[in-house]
Motif scaffolding. Sequence first.
Motif, PDB file in Angstrom:
ATOM      1  N   CYS A  44      13.479  38.638 -55.473  1.00 59.08           N
ATOM      2  CA  CYS A  44      14.502  37.586 -55.450  1.00 59.08           C
ATOM      3  C   CYS A  44      13.837  36.218 -55.303  1.00 59.08           C
ATOM      4  N   PRO A  45      14.427  35.173 -55.879  1.00 59.59           N
ATOM      5  CA  PRO A  45      13.895  33.832 -55.634  1.00 59.59           C
ATOM      6  C   PRO A  45      13.787  33.552 -54.134  1.00 59.59           C
ATOM      7  N   VAL A  46      14.805  33.962 -53.382  1.00 59.37           N
ATOM      8  CA  VAL A  46      14.774  33.850 -51.923  1.00 59.37           C
ATOM      9  C   VAL A  46      15.768  34.856 -51.339  1.00 59.37           C
ATOM     10  N   SER A  47      15.419  35.374 -50.178  1.00 58.72           N
ATOM     11  CA  SER A  47      16.316  36.225 -49.391  1.00 58.72           C
ATOM     12  C   SER A  47      16.349  35.646 -47.988  1.00 58.72           C
ATOM     13  N   PHE A  48      17.553  35.360 -47.497  1.00 58.16           N
ATOM     14  CA  PHE A  48      17.742  34.783 -46.166  1.00 58.16           C
ATOM     15  C   PHE A  48      18.194  35.869 -45.211  1.00 58.16           C
ATOM     16  N   ASP A  49      17.394  36.162 -44.207  1.00 51.50           N
ATOM     17  CA  ASP A  49      17.694  37.165 -43.199  1.00 51.50           C
ATOM     18  C   ASP A  49      18.394  36.457 -42.038  1.00 51.50           C
ATOM     19  N   CYS A  50      19.632  36.856 -41.736  1.00 51.00           N
ATOM     20  CA  CYS A  50      20.465  36.084 -40.810  1.00 51.00           C
ATOM     21  C   CYS A  50      21.030  36.917 -39.673  1.00 51.00           C
ATOM     22  N   LYS A  51      21.104  36.293 -38.498  1.00 54.46           N
ATOM     23  CA  LYS A  51      21.875  36.886 -37.412  1.00 54.46           C
ATOM     24  C   LYS A  51      23.227  36.179 -37.403  1.00 54.46           C
ATOM     25  N   LEU A  52      24.278  36.948 -37.234  1.00 53.75           N
ATOM     26  CA  LEU A  52      25.641  36.417 -37.244  1.00 53.75           C
ATOM     27  C   LEU A  52      25.870  35.587 -35.991  1.00 53.75           C
ATOM     28  N   VAL A  53      26.357  34.343 -36.176  1.00 49.72           N
ATOM     29  CA  VAL A  53      26.643  33.494 -35.023  1.00 49.72           C
ATOM     30  C   VAL A  53      28.125  33.160 -34.883  1.00 49.72           C
ATOM     31  N   THR A  54      28.868  33.173 -35.983  1.00 47.97           N
ATOM     32  CA  THR A  54      30.294  32.838 -35.943  1.00 47.97           C
ATOM     33  C   THR A  54      31.022  33.547 -37.076  1.00 47.97           C
ATOM     34  N   LYS A  55      32.249  33.945 -36.812  1.00 48.68           N
ATOM     35  CA  LYS A  55      33.105  34.427 -37.894  1.00 48.68           C
ATOM     36  C   LYS A  55      34.479  33.804 -37.748  1.00 48.68           C
ATOM     37  N   VAL A  56      35.057  33.457 -38.910  1.00 46.33           N
ATOM     38  CA  VAL A  56      36.342  32.768 -38.944  1.00 46.33           C
ATOM     39  C   VAL A  56      37.230  33.455 -39.970  1.00 46.33           C
ATOM     40  N   ALA A  57      38.433  33.846 -39.571  1.00 48.36           N
ATOM     41  CA  ALA A  57      39.397  34.410 -40.509  1.00 48.36           C
ATOM     42  C   ALA A  57      39.924  33.285 -41.393  1.00 48.36           C
ATOM     43  N   ALA A  58      39.963  33.541 -42.717  1.00 52.70           N
ATOM     44  CA  ALA A  58      40.442  32.532 -43.664  1.00 52.70           C
ATOM     45  C   ALA A  58      41.199  33.242 -44.780  1.00 52.70           C
ATOM     46  N   GLY A  59      42.493  33.426 -44.621  1.00 56.75           N
ATOM     47  CA  GLY A  59      43.301  34.098 -45.641  1.00 56.75           C
ATOM     48  C   GLY A  59      42.830  35.516 -45.864  1.00 56.75           C
ATOM     49  N   THR A  60      42.513  35.851 -47.111  1.00 55.24           N
ATOM     50  CA  THR A  60      42.087  37.204 -47.467  1.00 55.24           C
ATOM     51  C   THR A  60      40.626  37.479 -47.120  1.00 55.24           C
ATOM     52  N   HIS A  61      39.918  36.469 -46.637  1.00 50.57           N
ATOM     53  CA  HIS A  61      38.481  36.570 -46.399  1.00 50.57           C
ATOM     54  C   HIS A  61      38.108  36.277 -44.940  1.00 50.57           C
ATOM     55  N   THR A  62      36.884  36.632 -44.605  1.00 52.06           N
ATOM     56  CA  THR A  62      36.272  36.200 -43.355  1.00 52.06           C
ATOM     57  C   THR A  62      35.054  35.360 -43.727  1.00 52.06           C
ATOM     58  N   ILE A  63      34.929  34.223 -43.075  1.00 48.85           N
ATOM     59  CA  ILE A  63      33.750  33.387 -43.232  1.00 48.85           C
ATOM     60  C   ILE A  63      32.780  33.787 -42.126  1.00 48.85           C
ATOM     61  N   TYR A  64      31.632  34.314 -42.536  1.00 50.31           N
ATOM     62  CA  TYR A  64      30.585  34.674 -41.589  1.00 50.31           C
ATOM     63  C   TYR A  64      29.519  33.583 -41.661  1.00 50.31           C
ATOM     64  N   ILE A  65      29.166  33.009 -40.516  1.00 52.91           N
ATOM     65  CA  ILE A  65      28.091  32.027 -40.456  1.00 52.91           C
ATOM     66  C   ILE A  65      26.900  32.692 -39.796  1.00 52.91           C
TER      67      ILE A  65
END
Length: 170
Positions: free
Chosen positions: A115-136
């Motif tokens: 891959c050009p880049v792969s970002f390995d992330c630990k989840l810090v926040t999640k926000v419900a947004a309609g049909t989706h969840t925004i994971y930060i």
Amino acid sequence: MSIDATAFKKGMRHLAASVTLITTRHRELRGGLTATAVCSVSAEPPQILICVNKTASAHDPIGEAGFFCVNILAPDHRKLAERFAGMDGVEGDERFCDMGDWFTLSTGAPVLKGCPVSFDCKLVTKVAAGTHTIYIGEIVDLALDPEAKPLLYADGAFVHVDALKHANAA
């Protein structure tokens, strides 16, 4: 007053974006999905967000695992993009079994080689947004291949960056 979902989707087809595989590992099972809804949030600390449909099979595992990897795909990963979008009927951990060269970084989420880049992330926040969840996620590690080019999705089709260069030159 809101527009209807069909009009929204038709309009969004004009927003070109990198194609990603968002992956995680929960209870020894790997999960993932193809997505274009990825965005940088902050450079200090380095954070990105992903938007995941609540009906996606990887939705709950991402939230429960507490980590994920955003693999920005290269053009030769197109078949994987289709697989993780559910286009070939393969589901769950089976999606990883006979395609791609996988390894892990700090969190243990699956990382796709090439891959050009792969970002390995630990989840810090999640926000419900309609049909989706925004994971930060806070980026805790990354794999970078400066020679690889990204695969894009625009107007309902996978597009290679070089194809756009040729179209602009004409």
